[in-house]
Design an enzyme around this catalytic site. Structure first.
Site, PDB file in Angstrom:
ATOM      1  N   ARG A  42       2.969  -6.879  -7.493  1.00 21.62           N
ATOM      2  CA  ARG A  42       3.059  -6.427  -6.097  1.00 21.62           C
ATOM      3  C   ARG A  42       2.713  -7.549  -5.115  1.00 21.62           C
ATOM      4  O   ARG A  42       3.378  -7.726  -4.112  1.00 21.62           O
ATOM      5  CB  ARG A  42       2.130  -5.234  -5.879  1.00 21.62           C
ATOM      6  CG  ARG A  42       2.637  -3.982  -6.584  1.00 21.62           C
ATOM      7  CD  ARG A  42       1.681  -2.846  -6.369  1.00 21.62           C
ATOM      8  NE  ARG A  42       2.176  -1.600  -6.941  1.00 21.62           N
ATOM      9  CZ  ARG A  42       1.582  -0.427  -6.755  1.00 21.62           C
ATOM     10  NH1 ARG A  42       0.493  -0.345  -6.032  1.00 21.62           N
ATOM     11  NH2 ARG A  42       2.066   0.662  -7.300  1.00 21.62           N
ATOM     12  N   ASP A 147      -2.407   7.966   7.217  1.00 19.31           N
ATOM     13  CA  ASP A 147      -2.388   7.115   6.025  1.00 19.31           C
ATOM     14  C   ASP A 147      -2.953   5.768   6.447  1.00 19.31           C
ATOM     15  O   ASP A 147      -3.051   5.462   7.644  1.00 19.31           O
ATOM     16  CB  ASP A 147      -0.954   6.962   5.504  1.00 19.31           C
ATOM     17  CG  ASP A 147      -0.922   6.570   4.033  1.00 19.31           C
ATOM     18  OD1 ASP A 147      -0.753   7.456   3.179  1.00 19.31           O
ATOM     19  OD2 ASP A 147      -1.097   5.366   3.733  1.00 19.31           O
TER      20      ASP A 147
HETATM   21  C1  LIG Z   1      -0.119   8.685  -4.113  1.00 24.37           C
HETATM   22  S1  LIG Z   1       0.009   8.816  -2.359  1.00 24.37           S
HETATM   23  C2  LIG Z   1      -0.276  10.544  -2.132  1.00 24.37           C
HETATM   24  C3  LIG Z   1       0.623  11.123  -1.070  1.00 24.37           C
HETATM   25  C4  LIG Z   1       0.499  12.639  -0.867  1.00 24.37           C
HETATM   26  N1  LIG Z   1      -0.821  13.003  -0.429  1.00 24.37           N
HETATM   27  C5  LIG Z   1       0.858  13.378  -2.121  1.00 24.37           C
HETATM   28  O1  LIG Z   1      -0.002  13.951  -2.775  1.00 24.37           O
HETATM   29  O2  LIG Z   1       2.048  13.396  -2.472  1.00 24.37           O
HETATM   30  C6  LIG Z   1      -1.542   8.082  -1.861  1.00 24.37           C
HETATM   31  C7  LIG Z   1      -1.550   7.633  -0.395  1.00 24.37           C
HETATM   32  O3  LIG Z   1      -2.899   7.343  -0.043  1.00 24.37           O
HETATM   33  C8  LIG Z   1      -2.890   6.249   0.841  1.00 24.37           C
HETATM   34  N2  LIG Z   1      -4.226   5.613   0.832  1.00 24.37           N
HETATM   35  C9  LIG Z   1      -4.792   4.815  -0.101  1.00 24.37           C
HETATM   36  N3  LIG Z   1      -5.999   4.394   0.289  1.00 24.37           N
HETATM   37  C10 LIG Z   1      -6.218   4.949   1.499  1.00 24.37           C
HETATM   38  C11 LIG Z   1      -7.280   4.880   2.430  1.00 24.37           C
HETATM   39  N4  LIG Z   1      -8.379   4.143   2.195  1.00 24.37           N
HETATM   40  N5  LIG Z   1      -7.172   5.580   3.586  1.00 24.37           N
HETATM   41  C12 LIG Z   1      -6.061   6.317   3.859  1.00 24.37           C
HETATM   42  N6  LIG Z   1      -5.008   6.408   3.019  1.00 24.37           N
HETATM   43  C13 LIG Z   1      -5.082   5.727   1.854  1.00 24.37           C
HETATM   44  C14 LIG Z   1      -1.794   5.344   0.309  1.00 24.37           C
HETATM   45  O4  LIG Z   1      -1.329   4.450   1.303  1.00 24.37           O
HETATM   46  C15 LIG Z   1      -0.747   6.373  -0.142  1.00 24.37           C
HETATM   47  O5  LIG Z   1       0.245   6.570   0.830  1.00 24.37           O
END
Ligand SMILES: C[S@@+](CC[C@H](N)C(=O)[O-])C[C@H]1O[C@@H](n2cnc3c(N)ncnc32)[C@H](O)[C@@H]1O
Length: 281
Positions: A42, A147
């Site tokens: 990545r 996000d």
């Molecule tokens: C696997 S996705 C989950 C999306 C959705 N909630 C679902 O369940 O389908 C995880 C998301 O968490 C976000 N994320 C990771 N670390 C984070 C943080 N410290 N604060 C806010 N968002 C975060 C990532 O950018 C990503 O878009």
């Protein structure tokens, strides 16, 4: 930094440890040993795209920037955005059958999708509520979605999805809730502005103290805490509890049991928790 024969970036153990530290400090990600290749692949793309001569040069800029395009792209690269429409559908059914009807009948319902990725989750919530409750009640749902990744938020605000992303939705939803792309946009579907504009997308980093955003009747924080260690999870759950109304619900991903995590929420059923009190019925 080294290059494999196929041109891929290979990180030394020391460099991997530096990235782990940065990812933890920046967005709470608890990168475990074994993720070296994923991280190298990545970040390698970023290093090539931006034309850095070495990982160390890239990392220096990353560390110097508290904000800015290199930082934003690195956060986007290191986080996992996997999501889909109506993912874990039992949650939408629970909300539309057991939570929203009485709350919406009484007035506005404030909901927060705390890791909304590219938007499929908040739009699923709006569209399934529209379908289950009808427009009058569904319009009382005020949805904030956030996000840490700016590119994910930009995609979410655009609300444009390929045919493969929407193919599992009920057939009637496509003409009802989406505009079908024509010409250069053929094969793409855009959430109709009337629904898309009901979502307020903002950048919130869940490891930082929350801005003043509450209170909420429901928070969905799904499939993000799996990337955090226990102390980070506990701090976040407490911050979310503080912005929940009494009786408000926290929904986590189905694979994210809070067993072993210290919290002051009541367990309702797997992946559904509730704050004590009774404002939300
Ligand atoms: C696997 S996705 C989950 C999306 C959705 N909630 C679902 O369940 O389908 C995880 C998301 O968490 C976000 N994320 C990771 N670390 C984070 C943080 N410290 N604060 C806010 N968002 C975060 C990532 O950018 C990503 O878009």
């Amino acid at each position: 930094m080294a290059m494999a024969s196929n041109g891929a970036l290979v990180l030394t153990q020391e460099e991997f440890a530096m990235v782990c530290r940065w990812a933890y400090d920046t967005c709470g990600l608890d990168l475990k040993p074994g993720k070296e290749e994923l991280v190298a692949s990545r970040l390698g793309k970023q290093i090539r795209r931006l034309g850095f001569a070495s990982f160390r040069d890239y990392y220096r800029v990353l560390k110097e920037q508290s904000d800015g395009p290199v930082m934003s792209a690195a956060i986007d690269a290191i986080t996992t955005h996997h999501t889909s429409f109506l993912r874990e559908p039992a949650h939408f059914e629970f909300l539309n059958k057991q939570v929203f009807p009485s709350l919406a009948a009484a007035g506005r319902v404030r909901v927060w999708c705390a890791a909304s990725s590219t938007g499929e989750e908040p739009y699923s919530l709006i569209l399934s509520a529209e379908d289950a409750l009808g427009s009058t009640l569904a319009q009382r749902i005020e949805l904030m979605a956030s996000d840490v990744s700016e590119p994910a938020l930009e995609a979410a605000r655009r609300g444009v999805y390929g045919a493969d992303r929407v193919s599992a939705l009920p057939a009637a939803w496509l003409p009802r809730y989406f505009l079908k792309g024509q010409g250069a946009f053929a094969g793409r579907y855009r959430v109709k502005p009337a629904y898309a504009q009901r979502v307020d997308f903002r950048r919130v980093n869940l490891i930082e103290p929350l801005p003043s955003i509450g209170p909420f009747s429901v928070i969905l924080c799904r499939n993000v805490m799996i990337y955090f260690d226990r102390p980070t999870q506990e701090r976040l759950i407490e911050r979310m509890r503080e912005v929940l109304e009494p009786g408000g619900y926290l929904l986590v991903g189905h694979a994210e049991s809070l067993t072993g995590v210290k919290h002051q929420l009541e367990y309702i059923h797997p992946s559904v928790y509730r704050k004590a009190g009774s404002k939300c019925r």
